[in-house]
Design an enzyme around this catalytic site. Structure first.
Site, PDB file in Angstrom:
ATOM      1  CG  ASP A  85      85.234  51.880  40.122  1.00 46.01           C
ATOM      2  OD1 ASP A  85      86.464  51.798  39.873  1.00 46.01           O
ATOM      3  OD2 ASP A  85      84.319  51.243  40.600  1.00 46.01           O
ATOM      4  CG  HIS A  86      86.460  48.907  37.031  1.00 49.18           C
ATOM      5  ND1 HIS A  86      87.666  48.288  36.869  1.00 49.18           N
ATOM      6  CD2 HIS A  86      86.037  48.797  38.446  1.00 49.18           C
ATOM      7  CE1 HIS A  86      87.897  47.487  38.055  1.00 49.18           C
ATOM      8  NE2 HIS A  86      86.819  48.033  39.058  1.00 49.18           N
ATOM      9  CB  VAL A 234      83.149  50.389  50.195  1.00 47.25           C
ATOM     10  CG1 VAL A 234      82.120  49.776  50.792  1.00 47.25           C
ATOM     11  CG2 VAL A 234      84.521  50.131  51.089  1.00 47.25           C
ATOM     12  CG  ASN A 235      78.902  49.219  44.692  1.00 49.52           C
ATOM     13  OD1 ASN A 235      78.107  49.834  45.086  1.00 49.52           O
ATOM     14  ND2 ASN A 235      78.918  48.615  43.353  1.00 49.52           N
ATOM     15  CB  THR A 236      78.953  44.330  47.845  1.00 47.41           C
ATOM     16  OG1 THR A 236      79.512  44.145  46.377  1.00 47.41           O
ATOM     17  CG2 THR A 236      78.010  43.133  48.265  1.00 47.41           C
TER      18      THR A 236
END
Length: 295
Positions: A85-86, A234-236
């Protein structure tokens, strides 16, 4: 089942009118909770790893080894993609591919368009040679995710014509256009640019990616999926569920010292959080026929 790329996953999601969740890995508990959530929900899943967590989790080969070992131990049969990711450079994307990641995101959105295209083309060439997929970004998504921080003043919506050029000139497999979502908690009511989302989808023909899927109202997510969003990050929400479960357990059992006693309920909280998202995204029960996705 072996790890797979995102290509068939996202193609099927786009055709079927649902989205696949990318859920970021933080540690062993997150990894196992997400995998078992996918297995129980019969949902394809994308495991995301941000650069900030690479050293924390012992390096890229270690992360890939953890995922493969847990898939074997827990008898995971649903399609699973392992995604960087990123990724900030073509070098880190190459290292992820070498370690066995089946998908990478190259985020050169901070660079001028021409430079973004050249960097992304290089990553696409390396990834496609290994049968892996590539996600790219245009515009600047504000907020904080791990060590990535973009201030509101630096946020930019993606320009449809530039999205078309990036897609056409690089051969990317999916696109994350900045359209009003943010990394981390939202401040105030989020407003996604649905009209521009539809325009970008029609111009590029690519599955779109929505970053900042935590905290978005359900109706906004449903509308984004209708307009061609096939991957939602989704992470937070998972981190919040994990932390709240640990906090609650320790408040109720202040004398505990065995980490398993509070990590087991925390793992359950992540699994339930992920399954709620899979139901909302419409990916639950969509893992049928997954044998054709294996390399």
């Amino acid at each position: 089942m072996a790890l797979v790329s995102m290509k068939e996953m996202l193609s099927d999601a786009l055709a079927g009118g649902y989205a696949i969740g990318q859920f970021n890995l933080v540690n062993l508990e997150f990894t196992e909770a997400i995998l078992t959530a996918a297995q129980e929900s019969e949902s394809p899943v994308i495991l995301g790893v941000s650069e900030a967590y690479i050293p924390y989790m012992g390096g890229l080969p270690c992360i890939a080894g953890i995922v493969r070992s847990l898939m074997e131990y827990d008898r995971i049969t649903v399609p699973v993609a392992l995604h960087l990711d990123h990724g900030s450079t073509d070098e880190i994307c190459g290292l992820a591919l070498k370690a066995g990641f089946t998908s990478v995101m190259i985020d050169a959105s901070h660079a001028p368009l021409e430079q973004n295209i050249e960097i992304t083309k290089s990553v696409v060439k390396a990834a496609h040679a290994r049968g892996a997929t590539v996600e790219a970004e245009l515009g600047r998504i504000t907020g904080r995710e791990d060590d990535l921080v973009i201030e509101d003043k630096d946020g930019q919506y993606a320009v449809p014509e530039e999205c078309l050029r990036l897609a056409r000139d690089t051969g990317i497999d999916c696109l994350a256009p900045a359209l009003g979502s943010v990394h981390g908690p939202y401040r105030g009511q989020p407003r996604l640019g649905f009209e521009r989302m539809a325009e970008i989808r029609d111009l590029t023909g690519l599955p779109l990616v929505l970053h900042g899927g935590s905290g978005l109202p359900e109706n906004e997510i449903v509308q984004a999926i209708k307009l061609g969003t096939s991957k939602i990050n989704v992470n937070t929400d998972n981190q919040a569920a994990f932390t709240e479960a640990v906090r609650q357990y320790l408040e109720e059992h202040p004398r505990t010292y065995d980490p398993r006693e509070y990590l087991i309920p925390a793992k359950k909280a992540i699994k339930e959080s992920v399954q709620l998202k899979m139901n909302l995204f419409g990916s639950s029960g969509k893992a049928g026929g997954s044998k054709r996705w294996e390399k």
